[in-house]
Design a protein around this motif. Sequence first.
Motif, PDB file in Angstrom:
ATOM      1  N   SER A   1       0.840  -1.193   0.000  1.00 58.22           N
ATOM      2  CA  SER A   1       0.000   0.000   0.000  1.00 58.22           C
ATOM      3  C   SER A   1       0.876   1.244   0.000  1.00 58.22           C
ATOM      4  O   SER A   1       1.954   1.265   0.615  1.00 58.22           O
ATOM      5  N   ASN A   2       0.400   2.256  -0.702  1.00 58.12           N
ATOM      6  CA  ASN A   2       1.063   3.567  -0.732  1.00 58.12           C
ATOM      7  C   ASN A   2       0.010   4.595  -0.351  1.00 58.12           C
ATOM      8  O   ASN A   2      -0.790   5.004  -1.184  1.00 58.12           O
ATOM      9  N   ASP A   3       0.008   4.985   0.911  1.00 61.45           N
ATOM     10  CA  ASP A   3      -1.074   5.808   1.444  1.00 61.45           C
ATOM     11  C   ASP A   3      -0.559   7.146   1.950  1.00 61.45           C
ATOM     12  O   ASP A   3       0.544   7.238   2.514  1.00 61.45           O
ATOM     13  N   TRP A   4      -1.389   8.160   1.758  1.00 57.10           N
ATOM     14  CA  TRP A   4      -1.110   9.464   2.341  1.00 57.10           C
ATOM     15  C   TRP A   4      -1.634   9.476   3.781  1.00 57.10           C
ATOM     16  O   TRP A   4      -2.805   9.229   4.017  1.00 57.10           O
ATOM     17  N   VAL A   5      -0.739   9.759   4.724  1.00 59.16           N
ATOM     18  CA  VAL A   5      -1.137   9.878   6.132  1.00 59.16           C
ATOM     19  C   VAL A   5      -1.503  11.344   6.379  1.00 59.16           C
ATOM     20  O   VAL A   5      -0.639  12.222   6.297  1.00 59.16           O
ATOM     21  N   PRO A   6      -2.774  11.639   6.669  1.00 58.75           N
ATOM     22  CA  PRO A   6      -3.201  13.040   6.788  1.00 58.75           C
ATOM     23  C   PRO A   6      -3.050  13.568   8.223  1.00 58.75           C
ATOM     24  O   PRO A   6      -3.342  12.872   9.194  1.00 58.75           O
ATOM     25  N   PHE A   7      -2.598  14.801   8.315  1.00 58.71           N
ATOM     26  CA  PHE A   7      -2.475  15.486   9.603  1.00 58.71           C
ATOM     27  C   PHE A   7      -3.279  16.784   9.541  1.00 58.71           C
ATOM     28  O   PHE A   7      -3.051  17.625   8.667  1.00 58.71           O
ATOM     29  N   ARG A   8      -4.200  16.931  10.485  1.00 50.00           N
ATOM     30  CA  ARG A   8      -5.059  18.113  10.552  1.00 50.00           C
ATOM     31  C   ARG A   8      -4.367  19.205  11.356  1.00 50.00           C
ATOM     32  O   ARG A   8      -3.811  18.961  12.423  1.00 50.00           O
ATOM     33  N   ILE A   9      -4.407  20.430  10.840  1.00 47.26           N
ATOM     34  CA  ILE A   9      -3.757  21.578  11.489  1.00 47.26           C
ATOM     35  C   ILE A   9      -4.813  22.426  12.191  1.00 47.26           C
ATOM     36  O   ILE A   9      -5.802  22.834  11.566  1.00 47.26           O
ATOM     37  N   THR A  10      -4.603  22.689  13.466  1.00 45.56           N
ATOM     38  CA  THR A  10      -5.484  23.565  14.238  1.00 45.56           C
ATOM     39  C   THR A  10      -4.703  24.818  14.613  1.00 45.56           C
ATOM     40  O   THR A  10      -3.552  24.735  15.060  1.00 45.56           O
ATOM     41  N   ARG A  11      -5.326  25.979  14.427  1.00 45.07           N
ATOM     42  CA  ARG A  11      -4.657  27.244  14.713  1.00 45.07           C
ATOM     43  C   ARG A  11      -5.431  28.032  15.755  1.00 45.07           C
ATOM     44  O   ARG A  11      -6.653  27.888  15.898  1.00 45.07           O
ATOM     45  N   ASP A  12      -4.700  28.895  16.472  1.00 52.52           N
ATOM     46  CA  ASP A  12      -5.360  29.751  17.458  1.00 52.52           C
ATOM     47  C   ASP A  12      -5.859  31.028  16.787  1.00 52.52           C
ATOM     48  O   ASP A  12      -5.797  31.172  15.557  1.00 52.52           O
ATOM     49  N   LEU A  13      -6.354  31.944  17.570  1.00 47.28           N
ATOM     50  CA  LEU A  13      -6.935  33.160  17.014  1.00 47.28           C
ATOM     51  C   LEU A  13      -5.907  34.033  16.305  1.00 47.28           C
ATOM     52  O   LEU A  13      -6.266  34.847  15.443  1.00 47.28           O
ATOM     53  N   THR A  14      -4.647  33.878  16.637  1.00 49.75           N
ATOM     54  CA  THR A  14      -3.607  34.677  15.983  1.00 49.75           C
ATOM     55  C   THR A  14      -3.111  34.042  14.692  1.00 49.75           C
ATOM     56  O   THR A  14      -2.309  34.633  13.971  1.00 49.75           O
ATOM     57  N   GLY A  15      -3.583  32.817  14.393  1.00 46.60           N
ATOM     58  CA  GLY A  15      -3.146  32.122  13.201  1.00 46.60           C
ATOM     59  C   GLY A  15      -1.975  31.192  13.423  1.00 46.60           C
ATOM     60  O   GLY A  15      -1.547  30.495  12.493  1.00 46.60           O
ATOM     61  N   SER A  16      -1.437  31.156  14.641  1.00 44.29           N
ATOM     62  CA  SER A  16      -0.315  30.272  14.943  1.00 44.29           C
ATOM     63  C   SER A  16      -0.794  28.836  15.123  1.00 44.29           C
ATOM     64  O   SER A  16      -1.937  28.585  15.517  1.00 44.29           O
ATOM     65  N   VAL A  17       0.096  27.903  14.834  1.00 50.08           N
ATOM     66  CA  VAL A  17      -0.253  26.490  14.950  1.00 50.08           C
ATOM     67  C   VAL A  17      -0.369  26.105  16.419  1.00 50.08           C
ATOM     68  O   VAL A  17       0.574  26.276  17.199  1.00 50.08           O
ATOM     69  N   SER A  18      -1.525  25.602  16.805  1.00 50.92           N
ATOM     70  CA  SER A  18      -1.728  25.133  18.169  1.00 50.92           C
ATOM     71  C   SER A  18      -1.662  23.618  18.275  1.00 50.92           C
ATOM     72  O   SER A  18      -1.312  23.073  19.324  1.00 50.92           O
ATOM     73  N   GLU A  19      -2.002  22.918  17.156  1.00 55.85           N
ATOM     74  CA  GLU A  19      -1.969  21.459  17.198  1.00 55.85           C
ATOM     75  C   GLU A  19      -1.896  20.912  15.777  1.00 55.85           C
ATOM     76  O   GLU A  19      -2.530  21.430  14.862  1.00 55.85           O
ATOM     77  N   VAL A  20      -1.092  19.870  15.612  1.00 57.26           N
ATOM     78  CA  VAL A  20      -1.046  19.102  14.371  1.00 57.26           C
ATOM     79  C   VAL A  20      -1.303  17.658  14.760  1.00 57.26           C
ATOM     80  O   VAL A  20      -0.488  17.023  15.425  1.00 57.26           O
ATOM     81  N   LYS A  21      -2.457  17.140  14.341  1.00 52.21           N
ATOM     82  CA  LYS A  21      -2.907  15.832  14.809  1.00 52.21           C
ATOM     83  C   LYS A  21      -3.278  14.952  13.629  1.00 52.21           C
ATOM     84  O   LYS A  21      -3.897  15.410  12.662  1.00 52.21           O
ATOM     85  N   LYS A  22      -2.901  13.673  13.736  1.00 52.34           N
ATOM     86  CA  LYS A  22      -3.260  12.728  12.680  1.00 52.34           C
ATOM     87  C   LYS A  22      -4.775  12.646  12.561  1.00 52.34           C
ATOM     88  O   LYS A  22      -5.481  12.478  13.551  1.00 52.34           O
ATOM     89  N   GLU A  23      -5.256  12.777  11.321  1.00 51.77           N
ATOM     90  CA  GLU A  23      -6.686  12.770  11.050  1.00 51.77           C
ATOM     91  C   GLU A  23      -7.150  11.325  10.884  1.00 51.77           C
ATOM     92  O   GLU A  23      -6.770  10.647   9.926  1.00 51.77           O
ATOM     93  N   THR A  24      -7.954  10.846  11.819  1.00 50.54           N
ATOM     94  CA  THR A  24      -8.404   9.451  11.774  1.00 50.54           C
ATOM     95  C   THR A  24      -9.713   9.275  11.026  1.00 50.54           C
ATOM     96  O   THR A  24     -10.097   8.153  10.707  1.00 50.54           O
ATOM     97  N   ASP A  25     -10.413  10.362  10.743  1.00 48.95           N
ATOM     98  CA  ASP A  25     -11.710  10.252  10.073  1.00 48.95           C
ATOM     99  C   ASP A  25     -11.570  10.136   8.562  1.00 48.95           C
ATOM    100  O   ASP A  25     -12.518   9.736   7.881  1.00 48.95           O
ATOM    101  N   LEU A  26     -10.405  10.477   8.032  1.00 46.89           N
ATOM    102  CA  LEU A  26     -10.176  10.390   6.602  1.00 46.89           C
ATOM    103  C   LEU A  26      -9.596   9.025   6.267  1.00 46.89           C
ATOM    104  O   LEU A  26      -8.549   8.640   6.778  1.00 46.89           O
ATOM    105  N   VAL A  27     -10.285   8.305   5.405  1.00 49.55           N
ATOM    106  CA  VAL A  27      -9.788   6.990   4.989  1.00 49.55           C
ATOM    107  C   VAL A  27      -8.645   7.145   3.984  1.00 49.55           C
ATOM    108  O   VAL A  27      -7.648   6.441   4.022  1.00 49.55           O
ATOM    109  N   ALA A  28      -8.776   8.089   3.054  1.00 51.36           N
ATOM    110  CA  ALA A  28      -7.757   8.305   2.038  1.00 51.36           C
ATOM    111  C   ALA A  28      -7.836   9.743   1.573  1.00 51.36           C
ATOM    112  O   ALA A  28      -8.868  10.386   1.658  1.00 51.36           O
TER     113      ALA A  28
END
Length: 512
Positions: free
Chosen positions: A480-507
């Motif tokens: 298998s050759n799969d893209w592992v997705p990471f969701r980016i969450t930002r705060d009110l200033t636009g800075s990165v607050s969290e980068v978390k693996k997205e488990t709801d996306l199959v592909a």
Amino acid sequence: MPPSCSSELPCILRILNADILSAIIELLYEMQLLVPFSETCKTIRQACKPCLFRKARMSATYDLLSGDLFAFTTNIWLYVRHLTVRGYWLRVWYGDPMDLGDLPLADFLARMPSLKSITVDDAAPATSPGIPWDGIVALLSPPQLREFDLKLTPFRGTPIPLYDAFTIAPLTKFSFSIWDYRFHPRVQVEEMSLAEYVLRAVASSLKHLSIPLDAAPFATMAASCWSHLLELELKGDLKQDPVPGIIDVLTCMPHLRHLTILRARRSNTPRHALWSNARINDFPCPHLVTLCLSHLDPTDAFYSHLPPTLRQLSLRCWPRHYLHQHRHDLKAMARLEWQSQLCTATDLLFVLRRCRFDSLEDLEIEYEEDDAEEHLLRSIPERFPHLTYLTIYRYRRTGSPSVKAADVARALSRLQTLRVLRIHLDLAEAPHPLADYMLESPPLLFPKYEEALGDIAHVLASGLGPSLRLICLLLRRRWSNDWVPFRITRDLTGSVSEVKKETDLVAVGGRE
């Protein structure tokens, strides 16, 4: 809900507008709740039938060639819109390829008034004997048919009676594909004859066409009128150099929107320009929106003539270069006599400098790093400032260390509208795809590597613009050759607050 809908006790759903009831039925179908809903009463059952039976699948061996299909009396065939015929076209009691004989397949299909599309495939296409000629004739005959997808070859070694003329439905979509890594890597005369015969008959009605590059009848295509064609896909292993008359073919397709030409590179085959010997000054498809090309020639004038309407551009290898990196993949490539067609960052930069599409939204590139890589990456925001999707397959030179994710992010940081980044960095520490089967591999190798990918995603997200919402990193594991997705969450200033693996996306296939 009452068991039946009589006049004394009417079903409340009867008072609904037909469009609303159809919407409810579609919603329940997507939620996999339509079957119990259809069992509530006769009226609802009747309303659900077009949705319940819109798709049907039959076995070529056990349903069709056995004759059982034609002895089965039911009215569900009145509602079938999409039919899939799967399996070997073999008589189970003989085991040899046979024709349909007296089986009334054409008459059977003609009595399906809702039929719009037919797909013919097999679970094991590499070893399939194919489909008999009279089977193709019968399947193409229903006048109500509009889409035909053939994923098998005609029987090889048997004559095709092209002198027996037959009527083909006015198709709007014709797709003929051959398994890419088949055991017989040579297109036969049967496949070329089939493509030419069908295209002569349906060129004027087709909107979507996909055929093997090595079976494409270029002379016939260049002499036909493609007044409705919107999408053309040519993919395969072409023995002729260059691609014969592709510009002449495109000249007959003035309304084309999507063009894909994916050509494998055979051993010792030089690059050849698509625009060679062109007798026109302007690109023949002025409304082109999507372009996907492999086997690039940096000197090709084709790129200088592309129209400003382009929204999606893919400059890639086919097959992917990573299939030339490990021994278990190289065996298949060597059997097919295919070599890597990877271009360098210098070559790709030369091509992109000849393209300027201010409205380009989606870009995909595949290259090997060299001294021009930083200039290449920095040129992307300059030439394509409105990108929302970017896909990069970046490979190291032999012996080179892994690239620093921060350097990549810095070069791309001026992309202010980018939402999805898919990137393969060819990391030196990436585990072998078959490491699960290697005794010397440490335990939890892939889970630990996915954690490292999360750290890389965080570095990329921190260095890129605030519009970015998703970063996908390639993971090759087993087959298998799969893209592992990471969701980016930002705060009110636009800075990165969290980068978390997205488990709801199959592909993730380029669009979220």
